[in-house]
Design a protein around this motif. Structure first.
Motif, mmCIF file in Angstrom:
data_model
loop_
_atom_site.group_PDB
_atom_site.id
_atom_site.type_symbol
_atom_site.label_atom_id
_atom_site.label_comp_id
_atom_site.label_asym_id
_atom_site.label_seq_id
_atom_site.Cartn_x
_atom_site.Cartn_y
_atom_site.Cartn_z
ATOM 1 N N ASN A 93 0.844 -1.189 0.000
ATOM 2 C CA ASN A 93 0.000 0.000 0.000
ATOM 3 C C ASN A 93 0.883 1.244 0.000
ATOM 4 N N TYR A 94 0.665 2.083 -0.991
ATOM 5 C CA TYR A 94 1.422 3.328 -1.059
ATOM 6 C C TYR A 94 0.681 4.403 -0.272
ATOM 7 N N PRO A 95 1.430 5.368 0.284
ATOM 8 C CA PRO A 95 0.771 6.390 1.106
ATOM 9 C C PRO A 95 -0.048 7.370 0.265
ATOM 10 N N LEU A 96 -0.873 8.143 0.944
ATOM 11 C CA LEU A 96 -1.609 9.228 0.295
ATOM 12 C C LEU A 96 -0.617 10.168 -0.382
ATOM 13 N N HIS A 97 -1.000 10.726 -1.497
ATOM 14 C CA HIS A 97 -0.204 11.689 -2.284
ATOM 15 C C HIS A 97 0.967 11.010 -2.999
ATOM 16 N N HIS A 98 0.996 9.684 -3.054
ATOM 17 C CA HIS A 98 2.050 8.971 -3.778
ATOM 18 C C HIS A 98 1.545 8.690 -5.196
ATOM 19 N N PRO A 99 2.426 8.774 -6.206
ATOM 20 C CA PRO A 99 1.961 8.558 -7.592
ATOM 21 C C PRO A 99 1.439 7.141 -7.858
ATOM 22 N N GLN A 100 1.737 6.204 -6.960
ATOM 23 C CA GLN A 100 1.205 4.848 -7.131
ATOM 24 C C GLN A 100 0.106 4.512 -6.113
ATOM 25 N N PHE A 101 -0.386 5.541 -5.425
ATOM 26 C CA PHE A 101 -1.463 5.317 -4.455
ATOM 27 C C PHE A 101 -2.668 4.682 -5.167
ATOM 28 N N GLU A 102 -3.188 3.613 -4.584
ATOM 29 C CA GLU A 102 -4.371 2.955 -5.157
ATOM 30 C C GLU A 102 -5.126 2.248 -4.037
#
Ligand code: NI
Length: 411
Positions: free
Chosen positions: A379-388
């Motif tokens: 899980n990528y954090p909020l505001h990350h380009p790979q957030f999903e």
């Protein structure tokens, strides 16, 4: 548009409960789930920046109108307000707040419904918020007389620049509102779970600008000049040290100088330096005293070294303070709807900012954290380009919000 995998919409927990209204909400939401995924993917693929949510607002207004909600558009610039017909007897008004804007980030999530606009992405989950807001409207509009009071749905623009809430409040959306609910997605909480926080949820966030004015001179003759760069470094050091020595450590303050500009050449002593920064705090009393305290320190350092200064302090959003009664109600709703293992009581607030706080100046409210974390992948954090997000969270969000709305009048 990707094919909808029915397995991606978890309805495991949609078992019958003892509450007829909750069962009805779960039934309706289960039937709506594929449509909600479609809505979310449409919004995700078409993100718009803060204050420019024209298409999103039109789309939201269209969905609201189609389920019999009275819609007002262009509220607070690009905001939308929906009023559900009040068929009940309770005159109290409950508001549900949703934010709609995206971020200037280029999406790198490997999904078929990724942003179609280079450089703009729903990297903070406001696409999910908008979908849950619409899903809640769809569910509540089908409850008819089972909904005892008035519900106002507030779809605000420009949360990411912390201005949308003030535009909406200025437009009068909080008139007659007795309580307000909201949610924010949270990737570190697994999908299916809900984070509950009593009291402070987010920090007050203010902006700071300091202009330090010295005297220019030759780099080899510092005694003939007043070095604004050296004094600026003293100001920064003093501020950081003073936080640790003079502020109550149980009432946190974070001061970050994010920009520093000054000087013209390596051998010329700078006559002017501009510092800009952000100041975060949790306690209302600390928040109230910060500008005077910071200016006093800046003034002392500048005076000691013979420099002049200008000081600008802009109050941003205050801290979100979740109302204890409404938070307890939301916690009870999650336990009843999903089971106690789905509740995560959050022991700590965040020092991030959230303009939901501005609505709370007009009515008590609570914001919960909707878990959107995948169970089987990173899980990528909020505001990350790979957030999903794990989209099954949308069902959790809609049922939790819609049942909270019903419980508000029953409690
Ligand atoms: Ni956000």
């Amino acid at each position: 548009m990707q094919d909808i995998n029915p397995n991606s919409v978890s309805v495991d927990a949609l078992k019958p409960s003892e509450s007829p209204i909750l069962n009805r909400i779960k039934d309706i939401t289960e039937k709506l789930a594929p449509r909600l995924i479609e809505i979310r993917r449409h919004i995700h693929a078409h993100p718009e920046l803060s204050g420019q949510e024209y298409q999103t607002a039109a789309y939201v207004a269209g969905v609201l109108s189609s389920c019999g909600v009275h819609v007002q558009e262009a509220v607070g610039r690009t905001g939308v307000v929906g009023e559900l017909p009040n068929l009940g007897t309770d005159r109290r008004c409950l508001a549900i707040r949703t934010d709609m804007d995206a971020l200037p980030i280029h999406e790198r999530a490997p999904i078929e419904f990724a942003s179609r606009l280079p450089g703009i992405m729903h990297a903070c989950g406001h696409d999910v918020h908008t979908t849950v807001g619409l899903g809640t409207a769809m569910v509540l509009s089908q409850l008819g007389e089972q909904l005892p009071g008035q519900v106002r749905l507030i779809f605000q623009p420009a949360e990411e620049i912390a201005q949308g809430a003030s535009w909406m409040v200025e437009a009068g959306v909080m008139k007659t509102v007795d309580a307000i609910l909201s949610l924010h997605v949270f990737p570190s909480i697994p999908s299916g779970c809900v984070g509950i926080r009593y009291g402070a949820l987010t920090a007050a966030a203010d902006d700071l600008e300091i202009l330090i004015m010295g005297e220019s001179g030759h780099g080899a003759r510092p005694h003939e000049a007043i070095d604004a760069i050296w004094i600026a470094s003293q100001v920064i050091t003093t501020l950081q040290q003073a936080i640790s020595r003079t502020q109550n450590p149980l009432r946190p303050v974070v001061l970050t100088i994010g920009q520093i500009n000054g000087g013209r050449a390596p051998n010329v002593i700078a006559d002017q330096v501009r510092l800009t920064g952000t100041v975060r705090s949790l306690h209302p009393e600390t928040h109230a005293n910060l500008p005077l305290w910071i200016e006093h320190l800046v003034s002392s350092v500048c005076q000691t070294h013979g420099a002049r200064y200008e000081f600008h302090y802009r109050r941003g959003v205050p801290s979100v303070q979740n109302d204890l009664v409404l938070t307890q109600m939301t916690e009870d709703v999650v336990r009843e709807a999903w089971g106690s293992d789905r509740v995560q009581i959050l022991p700590e607030p965040s020092l991030g900012a959230e303009d939901f706080a501005l609505y709370l100046e007009h009515a008590p409210g609570t914001m919960f954290r909707l878990g959107v974390g995948h169970h089987n992948k990173p899980n990528y954090p909020l505001h990350h380009p790979q957030f999903e997000v794990d989209e099954s969270a949308i069902v959790t969000g809609v049922v939790t919000m819609a049942y909270s709305a019903c419980k508000y009048w029953l409690s």
